[in-house]
Design a protein around this motif. Structure first.
Motif, PDB file in Angstrom:
ATOM      1  N   ILE A  32      10.009   9.132 -12.570  1.00 31.42           N
ATOM      2  CA  ILE A  32      10.467   8.273 -11.479  1.00 31.42           C
ATOM      3  C   ILE A  32      10.898   6.912 -11.996  1.00 31.42           C
ATOM      4  N   HIS A  33      10.196   6.416 -13.005  1.00 30.86           N
ATOM      5  CA  HIS A  33      10.515   5.101 -13.564  1.00 30.86           C
ATOM      6  C   HIS A  33      11.943   5.064 -14.100  1.00 30.86           C
ATOM      7  N   GLY A  34      12.425   6.188 -14.619  1.00 32.68           N
ATOM      8  CA  GLY A  34      13.754   6.229 -15.197  1.00 32.68           C
ATOM      9  C   GLY A  34      14.876   6.388 -14.179  1.00 32.68           C
ATOM     10  N   LEU A  35      14.538   6.554 -12.901  1.00 32.45           N
ATOM     11  CA  LEU A  35      15.556   6.826 -11.890  1.00 32.45           C
ATOM     12  C   LEU A  35      16.117   5.568 -11.234  1.00 32.45           C
ATOM     13  N   THR A  36      15.290   4.556 -11.060  1.00 35.01           N
ATOM     14  CA  THR A  36      15.681   3.401 -10.258  1.00 35.01           C
ATOM     15  C   THR A  36      14.955   2.150 -10.749  1.00 35.01           C
ATOM     16  N   PRO A  37      15.574   0.977 -10.609  1.00 38.01           N
ATOM     17  CA  PRO A  37      14.876  -0.261 -10.960  1.00 38.01           C
ATOM     18  C   PRO A  37      13.792  -0.644  -9.961  1.00 38.01           C
ATOM     19  N   VAL A  38      13.774   0.009  -8.806  1.00 36.34           N
ATOM     20  CA  VAL A  38      12.745  -0.267  -7.807  1.00 36.34           C
ATOM     21  C   VAL A  38      11.414   0.316  -8.267  1.00 36.34           C
ATOM     22  N   GLN A  39      10.369  -0.477  -8.201  1.00 33.51           N
ATOM     23  CA  GLN A  39       9.045   0.005  -8.588  1.00 33.51           C
ATOM     24  C   GLN A  39       8.501   0.928  -7.508  1.00 33.51           C
ATOM     25  N   ILE A  40       8.229   2.170  -7.890  1.00 29.33           N
ATOM     26  CA  ILE A  40       7.694   3.162  -6.960  1.00 29.33           C
ATOM     27  C   ILE A  40       6.340   3.631  -7.482  1.00 29.33           C
ATOM     28  N   GLY A  41       5.305   3.392  -6.712  1.00 29.37           N
ATOM     29  CA  GLY A  41       3.981   3.860  -7.096  1.00 29.37           C
ATOM     30  C   GLY A  41       3.867   5.373  -6.949  1.00 29.37           C
ATOM     31  N   VAL A  42       3.004   5.984  -7.722  1.00 28.76           N
ATOM     32  CA  VAL A  42       2.824   7.435  -7.674  1.00 28.76           C
ATOM     33  C   VAL A  42       1.369   7.760  -7.351  1.00 28.76           C
ATOM     34  N   GLU A  43       1.182   8.588  -6.353  1.00 28.55           N
ATOM     35  CA  GLU A  43      -0.142   9.082  -5.994  1.00 28.55           C
ATOM     36  C   GLU A  43      -0.107  10.606  -5.925  1.00 28.55           C
ATOM     37  N   VAL A  44      -1.273  11.219  -6.072  1.00 28.88           N
ATOM     38  CA  VAL A  44      -1.381  12.676  -6.021  1.00 28.88           C
ATOM     39  C   VAL A  44      -2.193  13.059  -4.798  1.00 28.88           C
ATOM     40  N   ALA A  45      -1.651  13.963  -3.988  1.00 26.08           N
ATOM     41  CA  ALA A  45      -2.371  14.435  -2.810  1.00 26.08           C
ATOM     42  C   ALA A  45      -3.630  15.178  -3.248  1.00 26.08           C
ATOM     43  N   PRO A  46      -4.770  14.917  -2.618  1.00 26.82           N
ATOM     44  CA  PRO A  46      -6.019  15.546  -3.057  1.00 26.82           C
ATOM     45  C   PRO A  46      -6.090  17.045  -2.757  1.00 26.82           C
ATOM     46  N   GLU A  47      -5.302  17.510  -1.779  1.00 24.08           N
ATOM     47  CA  GLU A  47      -5.347  18.917  -1.422  1.00 24.08           C
ATOM     48  C   GLU A  47      -4.280  19.710  -2.173  1.00 24.08           C
ATOM     49  N   VAL A  48      -4.621  20.943  -2.539  1.00 22.06           N
ATOM     50  CA  VAL A  48      -3.657  21.853  -3.161  1.00 22.06           C
ATOM     51  C   VAL A  48      -2.737  22.396  -2.082  1.00 22.06           C
ATOM     52  N   SER A  49      -1.447  22.463  -2.387  1.00 23.39           N
ATOM     53  CA  SER A  49      -0.462  23.014  -1.450  1.00 23.39           C
ATOM     54  C   SER A  49       0.355  24.072  -2.183  1.00 23.39           C
ATOM     55  N   GLU A  50       0.031  25.327  -1.928  1.00 25.16           N
ATOM     56  CA  GLU A  50       0.721  26.407  -2.632  1.00 25.16           C
ATOM     57  C   GLU A  50       2.143  26.610  -2.119  1.00 25.16           C
ATOM     58  N   ALA A  51       2.362  26.353  -0.859  1.00 26.78           N
ATOM     59  CA  ALA A  51       3.688  26.540  -0.278  1.00 26.78           C
ATOM     60  C   ALA A  51       4.616  25.407  -0.704  1.00 26.78           C
ATOM     61  N   VAL A  52       5.840  25.760  -1.068  1.00 24.79           N
ATOM     62  CA  VAL A  52       6.836  24.767  -1.447  1.00 24.79           C
ATOM     63  C   VAL A  52       7.449  24.167  -0.178  1.00 24.79           C
ATOM     64  N   THR A  53       7.411  22.836  -0.080  1.00 24.17           N
ATOM     65  CA  THR A  53       7.933  22.151   1.102  1.00 24.17           C
ATOM     66  C   THR A  53       8.978  21.117   0.677  1.00 24.17           C
ATOM     67  N   PRO A  54       9.973  20.848   1.522  1.00 31.35           N
ATOM     68  CA  PRO A  54      10.999  19.855   1.157  1.00 31.35           C
ATOM     69  C   PRO A  54      10.427  18.443   1.159  1.00 31.35           C
ATOM     70  N   GLY A  55      11.021  17.581   0.352  1.00 33.12           N
ATOM     71  CA  GLY A  55      10.584  16.200   0.309  1.00 33.12           C
ATOM     72  C   GLY A  55      10.912  15.475   1.601  1.00 33.12           C
ATOM     73  N   VAL A  56      10.037  14.565   1.999  1.00 35.51           N
ATOM     74  CA  VAL A  56      10.224  13.826   3.253  1.00 35.51           C
ATOM     75  C   VAL A  56      10.060  12.333   2.996  1.00 35.51           C
ATOM     76  N   VAL A  57      10.578  11.549   3.928  1.00 35.84           N
ATOM     77  CA  VAL A  57      10.462  10.093   3.873  1.00 35.84           C
ATOM     78  C   VAL A  57       9.654   9.624   5.077  1.00 35.84           C
ATOM     79  N   GLU A  58       8.639   8.825   4.815  1.00 34.83           N
ATOM     80  CA  GLU A  58       7.884   8.163   5.885  1.00 34.83           C
ATOM     81  C   GLU A  58       8.178   6.667   5.783  1.00 34.83           C
ATOM     82  N   ASP A  59       9.077   6.207   6.619  1.00 31.85           N
ATOM     83  CA  ASP A  59       9.468   4.801   6.584  1.00 31.85           C
ATOM     84  C   ASP A  59       8.688   4.041   7.648  1.00 31.85           C
ATOM     85  N   GLN A  60       7.646   3.370   7.221  1.00 32.63           N
ATOM     86  CA  GLN A  60       6.794   2.641   8.148  1.00 32.63           C
ATOM     87  C   GLN A  60       7.463   1.367   8.663  1.00 32.63           C
ATOM     88  N   ARG A  61       8.593   0.984   8.068  1.00 33.76           N
ATOM     89  CA  ARG A  61       9.367  -0.146   8.577  1.00 33.76           C
ATOM     90  C   ARG A  61      10.177   0.265   9.809  1.00 33.76           C
TER      91      ARG A  61
END
Length: 348
Positions: free
Chosen positions: A307-336
């Motif tokens: 991710i660091h190599g994609l954009t100059p914007v600093q993006i933090g990375v976290e890992v979801a604690p639950e395992v998800s076997e099903a493949v799901t599309p990426g989503v955006v949660e814009d709290q703004r």
């Protein structure tokens, strides 16, 4: 008539000619010939004049490239002096303003608000002591009451300028947030339906701001979708599509998706964007399909580097604690409340 997005411009970069204005992540490549360069400088200069900048002013531009150099060049033609200092470092910005005796500042809305907050809370300085007469905001969706608050705190005239998301050149301006933007030239801006390629959507509907650079040597009659959305006139307050505006930089969701697809075990992701203080923050939460990867620091590090190599914007990375076997599309949660979704046809 061709309808183009930011990704379409990027895909045509290998065959584009002239001065190529490349976004920080190289997702967009916008060609400018001699005529287009002159027009961009002239319209940006006109926006500065409309904001009250004159030959007696000294302008500091605190914008990221490629917009910074363009605005500084246009300001040099209008004002007595101009400098581009970039968006980073509030103490450095304060030093630059005082060193050149600036009377006008060009910055993003969040950049100006963060600078003001640090003057009060960290530097313990009075913003009135800077002697700024004019503040020009551009490059982001401003939060409510930003213009009025900055005008009061700096005792300055504040103007917001709508700039091309591809080149940073000024296209329209306004002096109050409740007003729509007024284009600096006829026929260059319009509104289009979200779900189909058609101009002039029904009144009251969500509509995407489009640029119609008629006479452009390379783009001709193209209609450029900006990814910025308005309801009722030219007053964009939202974004839509495969790019999210964070800290004045467009972040490509497709590039995040492609980067994560190369990492074994990733089953889904969510990009959360917030603005709890004065600046935007972005966090990418990744789901894995195996328990052995959830607490594996090497896998998290791989994602951080990707991710660091994609954009100059600093993006933090976290890992979801639950395992998800099903493949799901990426989503955006814009709290703004800015980004309406990746699919234009579903955003309306």
């Amino acid at each position: 008539m061709r309808w183009l997005t930011r990704d379409d411009l990027g895909a045509a970069g290998r065959s584009a000619s002239g001065l190529l204005v490349v976004s920080p992540d190289a997702a967009s490549v916008f060609p400018l010939g001699p005529g287009e360069r002159a027009d961009a400088a002239a319209m940006t200069g006109a926006a500065l004049k409309a904001a009250g900048v004159s030959a007696r002013d000294r302008v500091v531009v605190a914008l990221a490239e490629p917009a910074g150099a363009l605005w500084a060049g246009a300001a040099a033609d209008v004002a007595g002096a101009a400098a581009s200092v970039g968006p980073r470092g509030r103490m450095r910005l304060h030093h630059a303003l005082t060193s050149v005796g600036a009377t006008a500042l060009v910055a993003t809305p969040t950049g100006a608000m963060d600078f003001l907050a640090r003057l009060h809370l960290e530097f313990l300085l009075d913003p009135l002591d800077l002697g700024l007469r004019t503040i020009v905001l551009t490059g982001e969706n401003a939060a409510k009451r930003t213009m009025a608050y900055l005008a009061k705190e700096f005792d300055a005239e504040v103007t917001e300028v709508y700039a091309s998301p591809f080149t940073g050149a000024a296209l329209a301006c306004r002096t109050a947030e409740e007003e729509p933007f007024v284009p600096l030239a006829e026929g260059i801006l319009g509104l289009a339906a979200l779900g189909k390629d058609a101009l002039d959507p029904d009144e009251g509907e969500l509509a995407e701001v489009v640029i119609t650079p008629r006479g452009h040597a390379a783009l001709g009659d193209a209609v450029l979708r900006t990814g910025q959305v308005s309801r009722g006139g030219l007053a964009p307050a939202h974004t839509v599509g495969e790019h999210v505006l964070v800290r004045g930089v467009w972040v490509s969701l497709l590039r995040i998706q492609k980067a994560l697809a190369k990492v074994d075990g990733v089953s889904g992701w969510k990009l959360t964007v917030s603005r709890q203080g004065t600046l935007d923050a972005a966090v990418l939460t990744v789901s894995f399909n195996r328990a052995s990867l959830v607490k594996n620091p090497m896998w998290k590090s791989r994602i951080q580097q990707a991710i660091h190599g994609l954009t100059p914007v600093q993006i933090g990375v976290e890992v979801a604690p639950e395992v998800s076997e099903a493949v799901t599309p990426g989503v955006v949660e814009d709290q703004r409340g800015h980004h309406l979704g990746r699919d234009r046809s579903l955003a309306g």
